[in-house]
Write an enzyme that holds these catalytic residues in place. Structure first.
Site, short mmCIF file in Angstrom:
data_model
loop_
_atom_site.label_atom_id
_atom_site.label_comp_id
_atom_site.label_asym_id
_atom_site.label_seq_id
_atom_site.Cartn_x
_atom_site.Cartn_y
_atom_site.Cartn_z
N MET A 1 89.23 34.43 19.48
CA MET A 1 87.99 34.12 18.97
C MET A 1 87.55 34.61 17.92
SD MET A 1 86.20 32.18 21.17
CE MET A 1 84.78 32.52 20.67
N THR B 1 82.66 39.28 25.26
CA THR B 1 83.64 39.66 26.05
C THR B 1 83.28 39.57 27.76
OG1 THR B 1 83.71 41.53 24.30
CG2 THR B 1 84.71 41.95 26.46
N THR B 2 84.30 39.31 28.45
CA THR B 2 84.18 39.10 29.80
C THR B 2 84.97 40.17 30.45
OG1 THR B 2 85.90 37.58 29.90
CG2 THR B 2 83.95 36.66 29.73
N SER C 1 76.83 37.07 27.27
CA SER C 1 77.07 35.84 28.20
C SER C 1 78.66 35.46 28.61
CB SER C 1 76.43 34.62 27.60
OG SER C 1 76.55 33.43 28.23
N HIS D 1 92.58 28.59 33.03
CA HIS D 1 92.72 29.29 31.66
C HIS D 1 94.07 29.40 30.95
CE1 HIS D 1 88.36 30.17 32.23
NE2 HIS D 1 88.23 30.18 30.87
N HIS D 2 94.15 29.27 29.71
CA HIS D 2 95.39 29.75 29.19
C HIS D 2 96.28 30.83 29.57
CE1 HIS D 2 93.52 32.99 26.85
NE2 HIS D 2 92.38 32.15 26.88
N LYS E 1 95.06 34.88 29.28
CA LYS E 1 93.79 35.38 29.54
C LYS E 1 94.08 36.50 30.56
CE LYS E 1 89.37 34.41 31.35
NZ LYS E 1 88.42 35.26 30.45
N1 LIG Z 1 81.63 34.43 26.08
C1 LIG Z 1 82.45 33.20 25.52
O1 LIG Z 1 82.02 32.24 25.14
C2 LIG Z 1 83.80 33.49 25.62
C3 LIG Z 1 84.47 34.61 25.92
N2 LIG Z 1 85.78 34.85 25.68
C4 LIG Z 1 86.27 36.34 26.01
O2 LIG Z 1 86.23 37.12 24.77
C5 LIG Z 1 87.35 38.08 25.06
C6 LIG Z 1 88.39 37.84 23.91
O3 LIG Z 1 88.94 36.75 23.90
P1 LIG Z 1 90.05 36.21 23.04
O4 LIG Z 1 89.81 36.11 21.74
O5 LIG Z 1 90.74 35.02 23.66
O6 LIG Z 1 91.22 37.85 22.93
P2 LIG Z 1 92.14 38.46 22.02
O7 LIG Z 1 93.11 39.43 22.66
O8 LIG Z 1 92.92 37.14 21.29
O9 LIG Z 1 91.19 38.99 20.95
C7 LIG Z 1 90.62 40.34 21.16
C8 LIG Z 1 90.89 40.95 19.84
O10 LIG Z 1 90.19 42.03 19.83
C9 LIG Z 1 91.07 43.31 19.31
N3 LIG Z 1 90.68 44.44 19.54
C10 LIG Z 1 91.20 45.48 20.50
N4 LIG Z 1 90.49 46.53 20.39
C11 LIG Z 1 89.84 46.42 19.29
C12 LIG Z 1 88.95 47.59 18.75
N5 LIG Z 1 88.77 48.71 18.96
N6 LIG Z 1 88.19 47.08 17.46
C13 LIG Z 1 88.37 45.83 17.12
N7 LIG Z 1 88.92 44.88 17.60
C14 LIG Z 1 89.82 45.46 18.70
C15 LIG Z 1 92.55 42.82 19.91
O11 LIG Z 1 93.49 43.43 19.04
P3 LIG Z 1 94.79 43.77 19.93
O12 LIG Z 1 95.42 42.36 20.23
O13 LIG Z 1 95.75 44.27 18.85
O14 LIG Z 1 94.45 44.56 20.87
C16 LIG Z 1 92.21 41.31 19.38
O15 LIG Z 1 92.71 40.85 18.15
C17 LIG Z 1 87.90 37.89 26.34
O16 LIG Z 1 86.96 38.80 27.16
C18 LIG Z 1 87.65 36.54 26.64
O17 LIG Z 1 87.37 36.26 28.19
C19 LIG Z 1 86.46 34.20 24.95
C20 LIG Z 1 86.19 33.00 24.71
C21 LIG Z 1 84.64 32.44 24.99
O1 LIG Z 2 89.53 33.98 27.84
C1 LIG Z 2 89.11 33.12 27.39
O2 LIG Z 2 89.86 32.42 26.64
C2 LIG Z 2 87.58 32.36 28.01
N1 LIG Z 2 86.76 33.15 28.54
C3 LIG Z 2 85.43 33.16 28.95
C4 LIG Z 2 85.48 33.18 30.38
O3 LIG Z 2 86.17 34.23 30.61
O4 LIG Z 2 84.69 32.46 30.99
C5 LIG Z 2 84.93 31.71 28.41
C6 LIG Z 2 86.04 30.56 28.24
O5 LIG Z 2 86.01 30.08 29.65
C7 LIG Z 2 87.29 30.93 27.52
#
Ligand SMILES: NC(=O)C1=CN([C@@H]2O[C@H](COP(=O)(O)OP(=O)(O)OC[C@H]3O[C@@H](n4cnc5c(N)ncnc54)[C@H](OP(=O)(O)O)[C@@H]3O)[C@@H](O)[C@H]2O)C=CC1
Ligand SMILES: O=C(O)C1=N[C@H](C(=O)O)C[C@H](O)C1
Length: 271
Positions: free
Chosen positions: A15, A101-102, A124, A157-158, A161
């Protein structure tokens, strides 16, 4: 009006990269900081290049306080523990904190309350227009159909997750419970296995599938006597979440402190 200055935390994540792309294509916003955890392999890389764009001149760093000092808002899609730490820091700096974040436990979610007393938080489980509209439709359907229609929520999901049920599934479950005038906590059936017994009346069931590269699929099934209604959403690109997060930051800037939802941002609270 000056551009809204935004920091992306978790800038190297799935993200995080989508958020950097969304900022670079939007008007009225600019990327002023990109943060990753100390020791992350992406430190020092240009956030634009990391997101598949030309260089933006914004390196990925591990000093959030310095980045927050020159920003108006922070976009945060990381982990619950990390988001809680950033909520305190963002509130101190008076930033709008958009939390995608979720996976928060009830206890963790409650810990956002102090920050929301002095700053704007928009949180959200799903930032897309489609899912938030779906939630409003689910609430209406649950209110109309009544208790003889069993509600089951299926999400896929992928394979990367880490939390289940998804934040979106829980958001849709809350909407269904609200439509029925009940509390999700009292009726959620999560993770059935073995001799479960017959379905309890009023339960809202959850099933989570994981695999491949699925961005996010959600179906809410209303199973009644001799008929079923299925309301669903399929996310095809993470940019829908990223664009929603930008909208939330722009909406939140200048609002009174509080914890807001995407339904507030999108004007869907009274549907
Ligand atoms: N509300 C919405 O619409 C959506 C929500 N989400 C949620 O977003 C979250 C992230 O998803 P996603 O992007 O797929 O996950 P990723 O694991 O790809 O991304 C999370 C990132 O945060 C980094 N991170 C960890 N600790 C820290 C820190 N202290 N400071 C800064 N960065 C840090 C991680 O690094 P490292 O991997 O090195 O630990 C990683 O690069 C999940 O909870 C997901 O469910 C996702 C899509 C849509
Ligand atoms: O982790 C994801 O990728 C996503 N997380 C969110 C969730 O937990 O619903 C939103 C979306 O579905 C993608």
């Amino acid at each position: 009006m000056a551009d809204l200055r935004l920091v992306v935390v978790g800038a190297g994540g799935r993200m995080g990269r989508a958020l950097v792309r969304a900022i670079s294509e939007a008007r009225g916003v600019m990327l002023v900081g990109a943060i990753e955890r100390a020791g992350a392999p992406t430190l020092g890389r240009d956030a634009g290049v990391l997101a598949g764009l030309p260089a933006l001149g914004v390196p990925v760093l591990d000093d959030p306080a310095a980045a927050f000092a020159k920003a108006d808002g922070v976009l945060d899609f990381t982990t619950p523990a990390v988001s809680l730490a950033y909520a305190a820091l963002a509130a101190k700096s008076g930033l709008v904190h958009v939390i995608g974040t979720t996976g928060f436990s009830a206890e963790e979610a409650a810990q956002l309350e102090p920050a929301s007393r002095s700053a704007v938080l928009v949180k959200s489980g799903n930032m897309s227009l489609g899912v938030n509209l779906l939630a409003a439709l689910v609430k209406r359907a649950a209110a109309t159909l009544g208790p003889e229609f069993d509600i089951e929520i299926v999400e896929m999901h992928h394979r990367m997750k880490v939390d289940a049920p998804s934040g979106t599934a829980l958001l849709l479950g809350e909407a269904a419970a609200a439509g029925r005038g009940t509390a999700l906590n009292d009726h959620a059936a999560r993770g059935r296995d073995g001799m479960t017994g017959a379905r309890r009346e009023g339960d809202i069931g959850f099933a989570s599938l994981r695999g491949g590269t699925v961005v996010g699929d959600h179906d809410v099934v209303f199973a009644g006597p001799f008929e079923r209604i299925v309301l669903g959403h399929k996310a095809e690109d993470r940019m829908i979440f990223a664009r929603g997060a930008l909208k939330a930051a722009q909406w939140g800037f200048g609002k009174a402190p509080g914890l807001y939802s995407m339904a507030d941002v999108l004007g869907l609270t009274d549907i």
